[in-house]
Enzyme design. Structure first.
Site, short mmCIF file in Angstrom:
data_model
loop_
_atom_site.label_atom_id
_atom_site.label_comp_id
_atom_site.label_asym_id
_atom_site.label_seq_id
_atom_site.Cartn_x
_atom_site.Cartn_y
_atom_site.Cartn_z
N ASN A 227 0.87 -1.19 0.00
CA ASN A 227 0.00 0.00 0.00
C ASN A 227 0.90 1.23 0.00
OD1 ASN A 227 0.49 1.00 2.82
ND2 ASN A 227 -0.18 -1.09 3.27
N LYS A 306 10.18 -16.21 -10.60
CA LYS A 306 9.33 -15.16 -11.16
C LYS A 306 8.18 -15.79 -11.96
CE LYS A 306 9.36 -11.14 -14.09
NZ LYS A 306 10.02 -10.42 -15.16
#
Ligand code: PMT
Length: 427
Positions: A227, A306
């Site tokens: 955030n 990944k």
């Protein structure tokens, strides 16, 4: 420009205010003559004093007197010449480490409280980011007038500071409260503002844990859920608490802020790391302030490699993170627990529910949908709600000021619990 104050200093003796930059605002009260003595005492302590007088102040004391005492040309208006700075009200406000308005008349206080900036001094105060101290002086009936009281309260909420007038014989011949305090007292207050932690040491020895910033919940080695918390709110709470004498541990998620002086920084990344760090500090703290924006969920599994891009939708299964504050609430003892709540609607209602649910003493609720409040910037607007449901409304102000007001409330709760600073919380 003044000759350096040290030049006139007694051999080898440096004043406690050596080199400190003080803006001395003088408004048009009869006590303006006492500001001359104040100016002289500040100079003797080594301060560089720049005097700014209102038009009415100049009728009571001549600028020449202040010029001689301060060693600086006196500012008497927006457009006077010669100038020390070109955009003088802004430069004066930037230069000063403290603006002390002595005496402060009802008119000047009223103007600043109403956002009026119609002369040099009021304009400079409006432009100032430094501490501003008012020393009101007036007839008692004026001082007790509800309009003046409301203006003073309003300015206090915005972080302006006041030194209370004394009782005594007033210039009008009456006896009452309204007399400018002894200049020695004003000097002491200025020294304490400019030397130790803004003068307040009301958290001396109190052990405070503050959390700040976001947490990051990894998805794979290069991606995470997070955030926009910058850590600014938590860092200023930590800094302010340390300046007021607390031993501060700051548990912070990843941010790019330097650690505040005198604060022990514990860096964490995920909510679970923050949980572990807070729990290991909890037993030895008196106050916990949870400013961090903790991720409520994390990916159930983290890919070791990944994740390759493909055209197919990708589903992430999230599991809840531990609620750190709720857990601290269960182990509360006599600690003071403070939460923050980022809300967009029904602020007080939602925050009060969190306060009860997490067993808190205080919760600071900021409306994160409001311009200038919440994530990222240097300002915030909030309501501080206590366990009895009392609400302090803090209008848009600096995060530093919000931190200061919050810690005022924490100090009040500590003293109501009869816990003197430095004594550990009874468990
Ligand atoms: O960092 P800045 O950019 O300066 O921004 C400041 C801020 C907006 C992040 C800050 O003012 C703020 O509002 N922080 C709390 C944000 C938040 O997580 O609110 P919440 O309503 O989700 O949580 C309520 C309280 O529980 C918070 O004190 C939080 O730290 C705590 N909590 C929440 C979840 C969790 N898993 N554990 C917790 O301890």
């Amino acid at each position: 420009m003044a000759a350096p104050a040290a030049g006139r200093r007694r051999r080898g003796v440096l004043g406690v205010l050596q080199g400190r930059r003080i803006g001395l605002g003088v408004s048009g009260g009869i006590a303006a003559y006492k500001a001359v003595e104040l100016c002289s005492r500040l100079r003797r302590l080594g301060a560089d004093v720049q005097v700014a007088m209102t038009r009415n102040a100049c009728r009571l004391v001549t600028p020449l007197t202040f010029r001689a005492i301060s060693g600086n040309p006196v500012i008497t208006g927006m457009f006077r010449e010669p100038r020390r700075w070109s955009v003088e009200h802004v430069e004066f406000a930037r230069w000063a480490e403290l603006i002390a308005v002595v005496p402060a008349t009802a008119n000047l206080i009223g103007k600043v409280a109403s956002g009026i900036a119609d002369d040099f001094l009021t304009t400079a105060i409006m432009a100032a980011k430094c501490r501003v101290l008012f020393a009101p002086s007036m007839n008692e009936a004026m001082y007790e007038n509800p309009i003046v009281r409301a203006n003073i309260s309003r300015l206090k909420v915005h972080g302006y500071e006041f030194i209370e007038p004394e009782e005594g014989r007033l210039a009008c011949g009456e006896f009452g409260r309204g007399r400018l305090p002894d200049t020695g007292e004003i000097v002491q207050r200025i020294v304490s503002i400019l030397t130790v932690g803004g003068g307040r040491r009301d958290l001396e020895g109190v052990r405070v844990v503050v959390t700040a910033g976001p947490t990051r919940e990894p998805i794979d080695p290069v991606r995470f859920l997070s955030n926009p918390s910058s850590g600014k709110m938590g860092f200023v709470v930590a800094e302010e608490a340390a300046e007021r004498g607390a031993h501060v541990v700051l548990v912070s998620g990843p941010v790019s802020l330097p650690p505040p002086p005198g604060v022990r920084l514990v860096g964490v990344t995920t909510a679970r790391e923050m949980y572990d760090a807070v729990m290991s500090e909890l037993d030895s703290c008196d106050v916990l302030v949870k400013t961090a924006a903790v991720s409520d969920y994390r990916p159930e599994s983290v890919s070791g490699r990944k994740i390759k891009k493909s055209d197919a939708p990708l589903t992430l299964r999230l599991v809840p993170n531990p609620d750190i504050l709720r857990e601290a609430g269960k182990r509360k003892g006599s600690r003071i627990l403070v939460g923050f709540a980022a809300e967009t609607e029904n602020l007080v209602e939602n925050a009060s529910a969190k306060l009860r649910e997490k067993n808190l003493d205080l919760i600071v609720v900021n409306d994160v949908s409001r311009e200038g409040a919440g994530f990222g910037g240097d300002t915030n607007a909030a309501k501080i709600v206590d366990a009895a449901g009392a609400v302090i409304e803090v209008p848009l102000t600096t995060k530093r000021m919000l931190a200061r007001l919050l810690l005022d409330k924490v100090a009040e709760l500590l003293s109501a619990k009869g816990r003197s600073a430095g004594r550990p919380a009874g468990r």
